[in-house]
Design an enzyme around this catalytic site. Structure first.
Site, mmCIF file in Angstrom:
data_model
loop_
_atom_site.group_PDB
_atom_site.id
_atom_site.type_symbol
_atom_site.label_atom_id
_atom_site.label_comp_id
_atom_site.label_asym_id
_atom_site.label_seq_id
_atom_site.Cartn_x
_atom_site.Cartn_y
_atom_site.Cartn_z
ATOM 1 N N LYS A 110 -18.229 23.382 -19.411
ATOM 2 C CA LYS A 110 -19.663 22.869 -19.197
ATOM 3 C C LYS A 110 -19.526 22.112 -17.983
ATOM 4 C CE LYS A 110 -23.198 22.566 -22.147
ATOM 5 N NZ LYS A 110 -23.649 23.735 -22.836
ATOM 6 N N GLY A 111 -20.632 22.007 -17.343
ATOM 7 C CA GLY A 111 -21.053 21.337 -16.384
ATOM 8 C C GLY A 111 -22.314 20.838 -16.177
#
Length: 454
Positions: A110-111
């Site tokens: 995730k970012g």
């Protein structure tokens, strides 16, 4: 360091595993917990750009590459002022297990960027995307890490991010999913999470009623009014159900006779211009023809009358313990989450207690957790990766068929694991435990095979 969101997600997985016979039957799996809970890599970077006033702005960018035992890191990018490491670790940790339940070769990650895009021009948003990708492009690739959109990152932003990657790397590859249809995107991608949620819920109804019931004639309360809520509502209407609510951050709309597909279409077109439900109800003729009640500052759960199915599709922790009790009192039989961590731990406890203590199946309440119920989006992202690797585009019928198959297979795996590793007596099996156990085993086996755990 305090990481409440991550801790909540971690505790939920651990409590399911501890509450099962998995560690008793296979003690080796206990060794995986401390390893899988630590990300393989966390990348933090500075993102600077020039705003429309000619001033320089800076924000913190992140990519949490959590686990690649099952495939390339896969998970969305979130551009929102709430973005921090705890939230991204929670989302990335969930993503590992959710992705494994698709049956496709995908790891978890995730970012995001801690920024508020509201009120910024199209040009400035393009500059932000290019600045973000200037750094991120060093760390991703079609066989390494394939991000997608999330809150604040829709089709427009994915386009800018993909253009930036292509410019910086001089390479056209399937490095992002959620792309435009004429440059590598997949049909059914916008609809996937909402459709998949309904297919998973349909599998729950089939199992609980021995195939005797469906969405036909069911009253369904839905929260949210974004992509997931819109397409879940349209699919419910298509299958003969009555959608009695939708909501946004400012309030909710209630319709005892049912929200129509035309009203959902109007909400969809108005939301592109960031209009609130209150504005939409006042401005669009479909809402004068078929009246709805708008309630400011409220979520729908305590305002709907008799309901059969609840589909939270808005944001995390949007169903409290008291709201869960209200839903049970209103006759809800199936709850499935379109949003990530939509129900608080107290709400989940209410639903799970109602399931485990019901004297008959008719009195039972069955809860479908987000890591299984809302994996339709990432499933079609995986199918987009498959299409990109072959440089082909499948028909919408084929993608929809594959999506349905993935959701039903996921449901069956959750059921099988729950039956095998939990002692539920005559109650319906716990899908929370089933999803956590099935996904944990898949990821753990890959980590053992590759020497990540020994």
């Amino acid at each position: 360091m305090s990481e409440p969101e991550f801790q909540q997600a971690y505790d939920e997985v651990v409590s399911s595993l501890e509450d099962s016979t998995l560690f008793e039957q296979h003690p080796k799996y206990r060794k995986v917990l401390p390893i899988v809970s630590v990300p393989e890599r966390i990348i933090q970077f500075r993102v600077t750009w020039e705003n429309d006033k000619g001033e320089q702005e800076v924000a913190q960018g992140y990519r949490v590459q959590y686990n690649s035992a099952k495939g390339p890191y896969k998970g969305g990018l979130r551009f929102h002022p709430s973005v921090n490491l705890s939230i991204l670790k929670f989302l990335g940790f969930e993503q590992i297990f959710k992705n494994s339940l698709t049956g496709l070769d995908m790891g978890g990650g995730k970012g995001g960027l801690c920024v508020d895009l509201k009120g910024r021009s199209n040009n400035e948003i393009r500059r932000i995307c290019y600045a973000f990708m200037r750094e991120l492009s060093r760390h991703i690739g079609q066989d390494t890490d394939v991000p997608a959109g999330d809150i604040g990152v829709g089709g427009r932003e994915i386009g800018y991010l993909f253009g930036a990657y292509r410019t910086y790397k001089n390479s056209w590859e399937g490095v992002l999913t959620g792309k435009g249809l004429n440059w590598g995107g997949s049909l059914i991608r916008p609809e996937a999470t909402g459709y998949g949620l309904v297919y998973y819920t349909q599998a729950m109804i089939d199992y609980a009623t021995n195939g005797k019931e469906s969405f036909e004639g069911k009253r369904v309360t839905i929260s949210g009014s974004g992509n997931v809520a819109q397409f879940a509502a349209l699919k419910v209407i298509e299958l003969g159900g009555t959608v009695v609510s939708l909501s946004d951050s400012k309030g909710c709309i209630i319709s005892e006779t049912g929200i129509t597909s035309e009203q959902v279409a109007d909400i969809s077109s108005a939301k592109v211009n960031f209009k609130s439900l209150e504005q939409i109800v006042g401005e669009y003729s479909t809402f004068t023809e078929n009246k709805v009640q708008y309630i400011s500052g409220a979520r729908p759960w305590t305002h709907v009358q008799k309901v059969d199915i609840a589909l939270p599709c808005a944001t995390q922790n949007e169903v409290s313990g008291d709201e869960a009790k209200a839903l049970v009192a209103q006759g809800v039989k199936f709850v499935a989450e379109g949003s990530n961590m939509g129900s608080t731990p107290e709400a989940i406890a209410v639903f799970e207690t109602a399931r485990a203590t019901a004297s008959t199946l008719k009195e039972s309440v069955w809860y479908g957790p987000p890591k299984a119920a809302n994996l339709g989006g990432v499933a079609v992202s995986g199918l987009e990766m498959a299409q990109n690797s072959q440089r082909i585009t499948w028909s919408s019928e084929r993608v929809d068929q594959e999506l349905k198959k993935i959701m039903v297979n996921c449901f069956n795996e959750c059921i099988d694991s729950a039956k095998k590793y939990t002692k539920e007596g005559n109650a319906l099996p716990s899908l929370v435990k089933g999803a956590n156990i099935a996904s944990f085993i898949k990821v753990s086996d890959a980590m053992f095979d590759q020497g990540d755990v020994f």
